[in-house]
Design an enzyme around this catalytic site. Sequence first.
Site, PDB file in Angstrom:
ATOM      1  N   CYS A 153      32.956  38.124  28.756  1.00  0.00           N
ATOM      2  CA  CYS A 153      33.475  37.925  27.404  1.00  0.00           C
ATOM      3  C   CYS A 153      34.012  39.242  26.840  1.00  0.00           C
ATOM      4  CB  CYS A 153      32.359  37.446  26.491  1.00  0.00           C
ATOM      5  SG  CYS A 153      31.515  36.000  27.116  1.00  0.00           S
ATOM      6  N   ARG A 177      39.811  40.946  31.437  1.00  0.00           N
ATOM      7  CA  ARG A 177      38.413  40.704  31.812  1.00  0.00           C
ATOM      8  C   ARG A 177      38.180  39.272  32.268  1.00  0.00           C
ATOM      9  NH1 ARG A 177      34.878  44.493  29.100  1.00  0.00           N
ATOM     10  NH2 ARG A 177      33.277  42.926  28.738  1.00  0.00           N
ATOM     11  N   TRP A 231      33.949  33.907  28.432  1.00  0.00           N
ATOM     12  CA  TRP A 231      33.845  33.511  29.840  1.00  0.00           C
ATOM     13  C   TRP A 231      32.578  32.669  29.887  1.00  0.00           C
ATOM     14  CZ3 TRP A 231      36.145  33.585  34.544  1.00  0.00           C
ATOM     15  CH2 TRP A 231      35.338  33.437  35.672  1.00  0.00           C
ATOM     16  N   ASN A 244      28.397  38.905  23.810  1.00  0.00           N
ATOM     17  CA  ASN A 244      28.679  39.083  25.230  1.00  0.00           C
ATOM     18  C   ASN A 244      27.325  39.305  25.896  1.00  0.00           C
ATOM     19  OD1 ASN A 244      29.690  39.722  27.692  1.00  0.00           O
ATOM     20  ND2 ASN A 244      30.732  41.595  27.067  1.00  0.00           N
ATOM     21  N   GLY A 245      27.032  38.575  26.990  1.00  0.00           N
ATOM     22  CA  GLY A 245      25.746  38.717  27.661  1.00  0.00           C
ATOM     23  C   GLY A 245      25.084  37.362  27.821  1.00  0.00           C
ATOM     24  N   GLU A 300      31.172  39.068  57.081  1.00  0.00           N
ATOM     25  CA  GLU A 300      31.729  39.421  55.770  1.00  0.00           C
ATOM     26  C   GLU A 300      32.247  40.862  55.763  1.00  0.00           C
ATOM     27  OE1 GLU A 300      32.829  38.045  53.337  1.00  0.00           O
ATOM     28  OE2 GLU A 300      32.810  39.489  51.697  1.00  0.00           O
ATOM     29  N   LYS A 328      36.201  42.002  54.877  1.00  0.00           N
ATOM     30  CA  LYS A 328      36.603  42.946  53.827  1.00  0.00           C
ATOM     31  C   LYS A 328      37.604  43.959  54.389  1.00  0.00           C
ATOM     32  CE  LYS A 328      35.807  41.285  50.956  1.00  0.00           C
ATOM     33  NZ  LYS A 328      35.253  40.012  51.014  1.00  0.00           N
ATOM     34  N   GLU A 380      41.022  42.284  55.173  1.00  0.00           N
ATOM     35  CA  GLU A 380      41.795  41.841  54.011  1.00  0.00           C
ATOM     36  C   GLU A 380      42.531  42.974  53.308  1.00  0.00           C
ATOM     37  OE1 GLU A 380      38.518  39.884  51.782  1.00  0.00           O
ATOM     38  OE2 GLU A 380      39.980  38.298  51.481  1.00  0.00           O
ATOM     39  N   HIS A 401      29.747  39.053  76.819  1.00  0.00           N
ATOM     40  CA  HIS A 401      30.426  37.801  77.171  1.00  0.00           C
ATOM     41  C   HIS A 401      31.902  37.831  76.827  1.00  0.00           C
ATOM     42  CE1 HIS A 401      26.574  36.021  78.165  1.00  0.00           C
ATOM     43  NE2 HIS A 401      26.100  36.535  77.034  1.00  0.00           N
ATOM     44  N   LYS A 412      43.944  34.959  45.034  1.00  0.00           N
ATOM     45  CA  LYS A 412      42.531  34.957  44.632  1.00  0.00           C
ATOM     46  C   LYS A 412      41.916  33.577  44.808  1.00  0.00           C
ATOM     47  CE  LYS A 412      38.736  36.598  42.949  1.00  0.00           C
ATOM     48  NZ  LYS A 412      37.902  37.293  43.949  1.00  0.00           N
TER      49      LYS A 412
HETATM   50  O1  M6R Z   1      36.898  30.805  45.297  1.00  0.00           O
HETATM   51  P1  M6R Z   1      36.281  30.615  46.642  1.00  0.00           P
HETATM   52  O2  M6R Z   1      34.964  31.271  46.797  1.00  0.00           O
HETATM   53  O3  M6R Z   1      36.195  29.150  47.026  1.00  0.00           O
HETATM   54  O4  M6R Z   1      37.289  31.294  47.670  1.00  0.00           O
HETATM   55  C1  M6R Z   1      37.078  31.187  49.040  1.00  0.00           C
HETATM   56  C2  M6R Z   1      37.940  32.166  49.800  1.00  0.00           C
HETATM   57  O5  M6R Z   1      39.295  31.883  49.582  1.00  0.00           O
HETATM   58  C3  M6R Z   1      37.656  33.616  49.402  1.00  0.00           C
HETATM   59  O6  M6R Z   1      36.308  33.930  49.582  1.00  0.00           O
HETATM   60  C4  M6R Z   1      38.512  34.585  50.222  1.00  0.00           C
HETATM   61  O7  M6R Z   1      38.114  34.585  51.560  1.00  0.00           O
HETATM   62  C5  M6R Z   1      38.446  35.984  49.605  1.00  0.00           C
HETATM   63  N1  M6R Z   1      39.726  36.606  49.668  1.00  0.00           N
HETATM   64  C6  M6R Z   1      37.443  36.862  50.249  1.00  0.00           C
HETATM   65  O8  M6R Z   1      37.482  38.182  49.867  1.00  0.00           O
END
Ligand code: M6R
Length: 625
Positions: free
Chosen positions: A2, A27, A78, A104-105, A498, A502, A505, A521, A620
Site C-alpha cells: 500500500c 509499488r 494492495w 499500510n501493514g 530455482e 534465476k 532468466e 548418467h 511478469k
Molecule cells: O504468477 P505465477 O507464479 O503463476 O508465475 C509463474 C511463472 O511464470 C513465474 O514463476 C516465472 O517462472 C518467473 N519469471 C520466475 O522468475
Amino acid sequence: MCGIVGYIGNQEAAPALIGGLRKLEYRGYDSAGIAVMGKNGLKVRKSKGALKFLEEKIAAELAAGDLSGSMGLGHTRWATHGEPSDINSHPHTDVSGKIAVVHNGIIENHAKLRAWLAGQGFRFRSETDTEVVAHLIDFYYKGELLPALISALKRLEGSYALGIISAEDPDHIIAARRESPLVAGLGKGKNLIASDVPALLEHTRDVYYLKDREIAILGRDGIDFYNEEGRPIEKEKFRIEWDAAAAEKAGYEHFMLKEIHEQPKALTDTLRARLRGAGSEPAGTDSGAAGSRSINLEEIGFDSSWAEAGRVVISACGTAWHAGVIGKYAFEHFARIPADVDVASEFRYRNPIYNPRDIFIILSQSGETADTLAAMRMAKKSGARIIAITNVVGSTLAREADLVMYTWAGPEIAVASTKAFTTQLMCLYLIALQFGSLRGVISAAELAAAIEALDKIPSQAERILADKETIQRFASLQFNKSKVFYMGRLFDYAASLESALKLKEISYTHCEAFAAGELKHGPIALVDPSTLVMALCTQTALFDKMVSNIKEVKARGASTAVITWEDADYFNETADSVFRIPRTLDSLSPMLSVIPAQLYAYYISVLRGLDPDKPRNLAKSVTVE
Ligand code: M6R
C-alpha cells in the site's frame, strides 16, 4: 504494498494527494482513495482499480469545488484482508465518519479486535484489518487524537504505518509507525507524510524518517514527534539528494535487489499471522497453547478434514513449480503423505488419474497464470478440493479455489520472482507441518522444533543479505562463465532448480540444474574447464556423496563453489569457494540456500550490463498459453 500520502498546507489537498499517489503507483496497488477535510466536513472518495478511476470519479466534484480543503489523506491499497473493492479501499472511517484512517501493514489481531468492537456496538462496513483501527481510535476518542491513538496502538499487534485525520481537528494530521515505512516531509507552508520519498519530492526534499513506535503530528507550520507513550522526541532531519526514480526503488539499483532484500520482512509477515501462542499473539490472548506455539491455519479455513486427504497433488509454473517440488519433499518428510508435483502446462494435457480423496495445492504469485488456472479448473472438475497459494488477493486463482493461503510478500515488480518464492515455501512448510500434526505422524517435540526453526528463518535471511558483498565479489570473478550447473540432492536438488532458473532468466547464462546423483548418467559429459558447478550442500546425511560429486567435476577441470551451513567445514578441502548460510533444519534449507543464488544471478546480470528487472522475452504474468 500500500501507499500512503497525507497533506496539510495552504493549498488544495486533493490534487496534492492524487499527485503523491501517482508517484507511489510503482509499488503496485488494486484500488485508491482519498479523504479531504474541507468547510463541509470530511469527505471520503474511493475506487477499485487504477488511480485514473478515482480521478474520474472525483473530477466533477473537484471542478465544482465540492472537494475543496487543505488537509487530507490518500491511499493506494494492495489487498490483504478482503478483496479489492470500493468498500475495502482506504481511507476507512469510524461509524460517524469523523475520523479517517489510512494504513499500510497487517493488523494481526484484527479478528479478535473486530469481534470485541462488534460486541461494543461498532458496526463494520469492510472486510479489512484497517477498519478496526478507525473504530478503536473512536472508542478511545475524548476530543483529542493523540491520547486516543496512543491507547489504540497499545491494542494493535502486527505492522502499521498509519495516517489519521479528524473532522474535529482540521489543523492536524497524526501518523504512527511500527514495522511499515513512513516518512514525514517538511515543506514551506505545507507538510506531508508518505510511505515513500517519491510522493514528497514535488513538495520538499527535507524529510524525517519515522522509526518504529514513533508518532508524528503535522500542522501547517511544523511537525512534532512523540514516542508511543506520548513524550515529545527530537528527530534528525535528512535532505534527499536522490532523483525520483532512485527513490522509487528505496535507493536500490533495481527492483529485483530491493525485493531480494524484502524477504526477511515478507517471510515474517507470511509466518507470523499463522502462528499461535507465546510471542505470536497479544499478551492476554487465550491461545490454548500457553508457553508454546502452534500453527494456526483456522483463519484460512483449514480444518482437520483437509488432513484426511489420501494424496497431495501440487501444480504450478516456473518458480512456483520449483516451490511445489520442495513442497512435495516437505509433505513426504513432515506429513508422510504421498505427494505429486507437476508443471501445470503438462498436467492440463495429460490424462491424470484422480482419486476422490486427493487435494490439490495450486501455486501462483500472480494468481492469473493461464496454464495454472487451467490445471486448477481441471482438478476442480474432478471433484478435488483446491488450496491456492497466491500473492494477489482477489486474483482469479484466489476466487476459484476452495481455500486460499496468501503469501504476504507485497507486490513483486521484477520479472524474476524472489520474495514470492521464499514466501510460497513458508506457506507450504506450514501446511505440511499442520498435515503432519493432524495426521499424528510428527511428534509435539518435532513440531515445536520445526516452528522454532521457521521463526528464525527471517533473521537468518537477513544475515545472508548482510554478507552480500561476498557473493558480489565471487560474481565479479566468475561473470565470464558461459556454462553453469547447479546440483544437489533432496531439498538441495529442488532448490537447485530455482537457483538455475534465476541465473538463466536474468543473465542469459546457459545454466542447468540436476540431481547430483544423476551426474554420472549424462551431465558430466558437458563438464570441462569452462564450467562452473555450484553445489548446494545442506543435506547433512549426504555430504559424503556431494564431496564425491564435487571431486568428479573438479577432475574434469570445472570450477566449483559450495553453498553449505556456516558450521560445516566439510567442503573446505574440496571446493574452490564455499558460501556459508546460517544453520536451520536440513528440510527447511531452500528458504535460505536460494538467497545466495538469487544474489549471484543478480550480480552476474548487472556485471553483464543487463537489466535484471526486465529480462528479454519474459513477462511478469503469463496470462496466455
Ligand atoms: O504468477 P505465477 O507464479 O503463476 O508465475 C509463474 C511463472 O511464470 C513465474 O514463476 C516465472 O517462472 C518467473 N519469471 C520466475 O522468475
